[in-house]
Design an enzyme around this catalytic site. Sequence first.
Site, PDB file in Angstrom:
ATOM      1  N   HIS A   1       0.840  -1.193   0.000  1.00 26.23           N
ATOM      2  CA  HIS A   1       0.000   0.000   0.000  1.00 26.23           C
ATOM      3  C   HIS A   1       0.875   1.241   0.000  1.00 26.23           C
ATOM      4  CE1 HIS A   1      -2.206   3.318   1.903  1.00 26.23           C
ATOM      5  NE2 HIS A   1      -3.171   2.897   1.118  1.00 26.23           N
ATOM      6  N   ASP A   2       1.878   1.281   0.872  1.00 20.03           N
ATOM      7  CA  ASP A   2       2.775   2.441   0.928  1.00 20.03           C
ATOM      8  C   ASP A   2       3.545   2.613  -0.374  1.00 20.03           C
ATOM      9  OD1 ASP A   2       1.881   2.943   3.432  1.00 20.03           O
ATOM     10  OD2 ASP A   2       3.706   2.314   4.469  1.00 20.03           O
TER      11      ASP A   2
ATOM     12  N   VAL B   1       1.101   3.898  -3.106  1.00 18.33           N
ATOM     13  CA  VAL B   1       0.707   5.275  -2.848  1.00 18.33           C
ATOM     14  C   VAL B   1       1.844   6.207  -3.225  1.00 18.33           C
ATOM     15  CG1 VAL B   1       0.196   6.938  -0.999  1.00 18.33           C
ATOM     16  CG2 VAL B   1      -1.001   4.754  -1.079  1.00 18.33           C
TER      17      VAL B   1
END
Length: 76
Positions: free
Chosen positions: A68-69, A72
């Site tokens: 996710h990081d 993003v």
Amino acid sequence: MASPNIITLIFFLLILCVINNTPCEAQLSSTFYDASCPNALRTIRTSIRTAISRERRMAASIVRLHFHDCFVQVLS
């Protein structure tokens, strides 16, 4: 209606984003903390193994958090 302070803050942040809209050229390095914190990787590895041994689902959560990081950061 939004307060004047909130509107001013939003305006300031928008201007800041426009001014600092330069591409990032950072590169990841597995040796980044070698000089400043030589035990970082060992500490992280031990913490992750401990967390996974206590709760098996933690492995999936850590992988999900990592991707996710990363996504993003790539998409933003």
